[in-house]
Scaffold this active site. Structure first.
Site, PDB file in Angstrom:
ATOM      1  N   GLY A   1       0.829  -1.199   0.000  1.00 26.38           N
ATOM      2  CA  GLY A   1       0.000   0.000   0.000  1.00 26.38           C
ATOM      3  C   GLY A   1       0.855   1.237   0.000  1.00 26.38           C
TER       4      GLY A   1
ATOM      5  N   PRO B   1       2.577   4.839   1.192  1.00 28.49           N
ATOM      6  CA  PRO B   1       3.239   5.176   2.457  1.00 28.49           C
ATOM      7  C   PRO B   1       2.250   5.769   3.452  1.00 28.49           C
ATOM      8  CG  PRO B   1       4.389   6.178   0.600  1.00 28.49           C
ATOM      9  CD  PRO B   1       3.125   5.588   0.062  1.00 28.49           C
ATOM     10  N   GLY B   2       2.446   5.414   4.709  1.00 29.26           N
ATOM     11  CA  GLY B   2       1.652   6.040   5.764  1.00 29.26           C
ATOM     12  C   GLY B   2       0.268   5.486   5.953  1.00 29.26           C
TER      13      GLY B   2
ATOM     14  N   LYS C   1       0.977   0.130   7.472  1.00 28.88           N
ATOM     15  CA  LYS C   1       1.490  -1.226   7.269  1.00 28.88           C
ATOM     16  C   LYS C   1       2.358  -1.665   8.442  1.00 28.88           C
ATOM     17  CE  LYS C   1       3.347  -0.066   3.352  1.00 28.88           C
ATOM     18  NZ  LYS C   1       2.828   1.327   3.304  1.00 28.88           N
TER      19      LYS C   1
ATOM     20  N   GLU D   1     -10.663  33.481  -7.202  1.00 30.23           N
ATOM     21  CA  GLU D   1     -11.262  32.452  -6.346  1.00 30.23           C
ATOM     22  C   GLU D   1     -12.771  32.388  -6.510  1.00 30.23           C
ATOM     23  OE1 GLU D   1      -9.505  30.260  -5.108  1.00 30.23           O
ATOM     24  OE2 GLU D   1      -7.604  31.295  -5.420  1.00 30.23           O
TER      25      GLU D   1
ATOM     26  N   ASP E   1      -3.745  25.577 -11.388  1.00 30.48           N
ATOM     27  CA  ASP E   1      -5.001  25.163 -12.007  1.00 30.48           C
ATOM     28  C   ASP E   1      -4.741  24.516 -13.360  1.00 30.48           C
ATOM     29  OD1 ASP E   1      -6.246  26.404  -9.887  1.00 30.48           O
ATOM     30  OD2 ASP E   1      -6.524  28.292 -10.961  1.00 30.48           O
TER      31      ASP E   1
HETATM   32  P1  ADP Z   1       3.485   2.637   6.674  1.00 37.50           P
HETATM   33  O1  ADP Z   1       2.318   2.052   5.923  1.00 37.50           O
HETATM   34  O2  ADP Z   1       4.226   3.606   5.804  1.00 37.50           O
HETATM   35  O3  ADP Z   1       4.348   1.607   7.300  1.00 37.50           O
HETATM   36  P2  ADP Z   1       2.974   3.353   9.359  1.00 37.50           P
HETATM   37  O4  ADP Z   1       2.413   2.066   9.813  1.00 37.50           O
HETATM   38  O5  ADP Z   1       4.380   3.597   9.739  1.00 37.50           O
HETATM   39  O6  ADP Z   1       2.816   3.523   7.800  1.00 37.50           O
HETATM   40  O7  ADP Z   1       2.032   4.518   9.849  1.00 37.50           O
HETATM   41  C1  ADP Z   1       2.539   5.744  10.281  1.00 37.50           C
HETATM   42  C2  ADP Z   1       1.644   6.328  11.340  1.00 37.50           C
HETATM   43  O8  ADP Z   1       0.412   6.732  10.792  1.00 37.50           O
HETATM   44  C3  ADP Z   1       1.289   5.358  12.429  1.00 37.50           C
HETATM   45  O9  ADP Z   1       2.243   5.371  13.431  1.00 37.50           O
HETATM   46  C4  ADP Z   1      -0.049   5.888  12.923  1.00 37.50           C
HETATM   47  O10 ADP Z   1       0.139   6.897  13.876  1.00 37.50           O
HETATM   48  C5  ADP Z   1      -0.650   6.504  11.701  1.00 37.50           C
HETATM   49  N1  ADP Z   1      -1.596   5.589  11.067  1.00 37.50           N
HETATM   50  C6  ADP Z   1      -1.531   5.110   9.806  1.00 37.50           C
HETATM   51  N2  ADP Z   1      -2.566   4.329   9.521  1.00 37.50           N
HETATM   52  C7  ADP Z   1      -3.330   4.281  10.618  1.00 37.50           C
HETATM   53  C8  ADP Z   1      -4.559   3.632  10.952  1.00 37.50           C
HETATM   54  N3  ADP Z   1      -5.196   2.857  10.066  1.00 37.50           N
HETATM   55  N4  ADP Z   1      -5.043   3.827  12.184  1.00 37.50           N
HETATM   56  C9  ADP Z   1      -4.436   4.609  13.068  1.00 37.50           C
HETATM   57  N5  ADP Z   1      -3.273   5.236  12.822  1.00 37.50           N
HETATM   58  C10 ADP Z   1      -2.720   5.099  11.618  1.00 37.50           C
HETATM   59 ZN    ZN Z   2      -7.077  28.963  -9.111  1.00 33.95          ZN
END
Ligand code: ADP
Ligand code: ZN
Ligand code: MG
Length: 613
Positions: free
Chosen positions: A207, A209-210, A213, A430, A506
């Site tokens: 998936g 980033p963030g 996972k 705007e 835009d």
């Molecule tokens: P990656 O997919 O890049 O490994 P991470 O697992 O490191 O992402 O997620 C980074 C941070 O984002 C987590 O420490 C958490 O705080 C937040 N986060 C991401 N997804 C969730 C989720 N589904 N629920 C709660 N917190 C989340």
């Molecule tokens: Zn504009």
């Protein structure tokens, strides 16, 4: 091989200290000692004393003459004088009965000179080299000897230490369900064994980033209450060939001893990249590590309860061998959260901050389409920070609104100087967007319009808020989006008759949508359902590459242009029809700087406005 212990203070230190002392003695002490014993006199004095018979001994050097005579106190003392071209000197000395001799110039013995010119420099350079290699090693391998392999970097996490459970992961229900089976297996492997069901050896979390996972993998360990071995793909890659493979071997050995347990390899694409032929063996180390990983995954018995999880955001680059059944045969997508997921994530993270209890998380979630879990966590924190900055003990809705804007457009530029003329242009721009959006069907309602400049460089923006989740985009919606993007520039044209750089973003976005319509979404008349572009690296932005002939590419450009042109015309038409409202709204925005969607709609639908309200 054994570790070779290096002495605490290498030889070189002693050498340097000795050298320093010698240097100091040479420059300060020795000359002083010598000076006190030798007196310099002129040549005349020397001759006179020889004639008087006071000189007992003389040593004639190439440039000077040193002689022994009594000083004023009657003691023997050394005198020195320059040597003159004096052919009669020998006779004079002989006559005065002086013991004299010419100093034989010293010739270094061949052995000494050989030592000095060859052995000494070599010895010094090798010492220096040794010192540098030591320093280098210390930097790379924590002082370990280059030849010591089997140091293990897999950290052992005890179950309690991950401290995460599925409750910490909001949304991602499908992923949790898939991983739940693994948790169940680790709890009671016999249930599976008795039926003869084999647990997958590995599961791959893929998936953007963030999306959580890493968090999910930790939660699995927390739920299953088993040890958690975590290692990042990059940790396998070392300076020395063979280290990575040794690490993999060690990791699996440890894991099997601790079974049941979870081995988690984060960012597995670092070692799992496709092994491609044809290149020079520049990636020997990575390939060896990957091969070792493949071998280990085949070799271990999953019924013991070792489950391997891995995470990546580039699944398309992974080696096919990693993905075949028996290895990472289960792929668990961890996608960007949908509306419900975003709201849930916001609530989970808001549990850590103090709010006034009246936050509309659904609205925040609607305003953050496309945000990842990590970004949402960041928004919650920004909201808390904003509350502190405002001196409030609780976080309120306004903090969240501001936090969303900070993430979208950056902080407010309070000190920015913008001329009245420019402010006017921005206001019309705007309102142009907002008006065009409002006058079209299938267009998200306007939520907020502002002309407060932001650190991202935006001088103002119009925020639209989808009412619910949309999964499909129709051709009309796509086209209307482009029309909305062209609305800003259209207003500038109509009112001021000029073109400013304010529309650059835009233009970019409108073009991107128009291109996608033609090349990927099959929404153009000319190309029907032909795929003209392939998208790779979908989780990291997505790189599109054209897959067609140059002639077709030219026609694509023409088609894209015609879409944008007709959108632009439509926007101009809408604004011309609503010229009065455009003026009214722009004047109102100019005064207020920020207006809400409701205010906007009120003026748009009302017959008159009262600016002084
Ligand atoms: P990656 O997919 O890049 O490994 P991470 O697992 O490191 O992402 O997620 C980074 C941070 O984002 C987590 O420490 C958490 O705080 C937040 N986060 C991401 N997804 C969730 C989720 N589904 N629920 C709660 N917190 C989340
Ligand atoms: Zn504009
Ligand atoms: Mg991660």
């Amino acid at each position: 091989m054994d570790k070779v212990k290096s002495p605490k203070k290498p030889l070189i230190y002693y050498c340097m200290i000795a050298l320093l002392i010698l240097l100091l003695l040479n420059t300060f002490v020795f000359p002083a000692v010598m000076k006190s014993q030798v007196t310099e006199v002129d040549y005349g004095t020397f001759l006179a004393r020889v004639e008087k018979g006071e000189v007992t001994k003389a040593e004639i050097d190439e440039h000077e003459i040193a002689f022994l005579a009594q000083n004023d106190e009657g003691k023997d003392s050394i005198y020195i004088t320059g040597r003159m071209d004096d052919p009669g000197l020998v006779e004079k000395l002989y006559a005065a009965d002086v013991q004299f001799t010419q100093v034989i110039p010293q010739e270094n013995s061949p052995l000494t000179s050989f030592l000095l010119t060859w052995i000494l420099p070599i010895a010094m350079f090798s010492l220096l080299g040794l010192l540098f290699s030591r320093m280098l090693q210390k930097k790379m391998g924590g002082g370990a000897n280059a030849m010591t392999f089997s140091q293990n970097k897999a950290k052992v996490y005890v179950a309690a230490q991950t401290g995460k459970t599925f409750a910490d992961v909001a949304g991602q229900d499908e992923a949790k369900e898939a991983l739940g089976e693994i948790v169940d297996f680790l709890h009671s492997p016999d249930k599976y064994k008795s039926v003869g069901a084999l647990m997958p050896k590995g599961a791959l979390l893929v998936g953007p980033p963030g999306t959580g996972k890493t968090l999910l993998a930790k939660a699995v360990a927390g739920e299953a209450n088993v040890p958690f071995f975590s290692i990042s793909g990059s940790e396998f890659i070392e300076m020395f060939v063979g280290m990575g493979a040794a690490r993999v071997r060690d990791l699996f050995k440890q894991a099997q001893e601790k079974a049941p347990c979870i081995v988690f390899i984060d960012e597995i694409d670092t070692i799992g990249k496709k092994r491609d032929s044809g290149q020079f063996s520049s990636n020997d180390e990575r390939e060896q590590t990957l091969n070792q990983l493949l071998t280990e995954m085949d070799g271990f018995d999953s019924s013991k309860g070792v489950v391997i999880l891995a995470a990546t955001n580039r699944p398309d680059t992974l080696d096919k061998a990693l993905l075949r059944p028996g290895r990472f045969d289960r792929r668990i997508p961890v996608e960007l959260p949908d509306l419900k997921g975003r709201e849930a994530i916001l609530r989970v993270h808001a549990g850590n901050i103090v709010t006034d209890g009246h936050i509309d998380y659904n609205a925040v979630a609607r305003a953050t389409a496309g945000a990842s879990g990590a970004e949402l966590a960041n928004i919650v924190n920004e909201a808390a920070l904003h509350a502190v900055r405002e001196g409030r003990p609780q976080v309120v809705q306004n903090d969240f609104d501001e936090a969303v804007e900070v993430v979208i457009a950056g902080y407010q530029r309070k000190g920015a100087v913008i001329s009245p003329k420019e402010k006017q242009i921005v206001a019309y721009h705007e309102i142009g967007h907002a008006l065009v959006a409002a006058k079209q069907t299938d267009s998200a309602p306007v939520h907020k319009i502002t002309i407060v400049p932001r650190t991202s460089g935006a001088l103002g923006y119009t925020m639209q808020l989808e009412e619910g989740e949309t999964n499909l985009m129709s051709k009309e919606e796509a086209f209307n989006k482009i029309v909305t993007f062209t609305g800003g520039r259209s207003a500038e044209e109509l009112i001021f008759g000029t073109f400013t750089s304010g529309a650059s973003n835009d233009i970019e976005q409108a073009t991107r949508i128009a291109r996608a319509m033609v090349t990927r979404l099959g929404m153009s008349r000319e190309f029907d359902m032909m795929a003209l572009e392939t998208l790779s690296n979908q989780y990291l932005g997505g790189d599109a590459s054209l897959a067609c002939s140059p002639e077709t590419a030219a026609r694509i450009d023409g088609e894209v242009l015609s879409i944008i042109k007709s959108a632009h015309e439509k926007a101009v038409g809408i604004l011309k029809e609503n010229m009065e409202k455009l003026h009214e709204l722009a004047a109102y925005l100019l005064e207020k700087e920020t207006i809400s969607g409701e205010e906007f709609m009120e003026i748009l639908n009302g017959s008159t406005v009262n600016l002084k309200k």
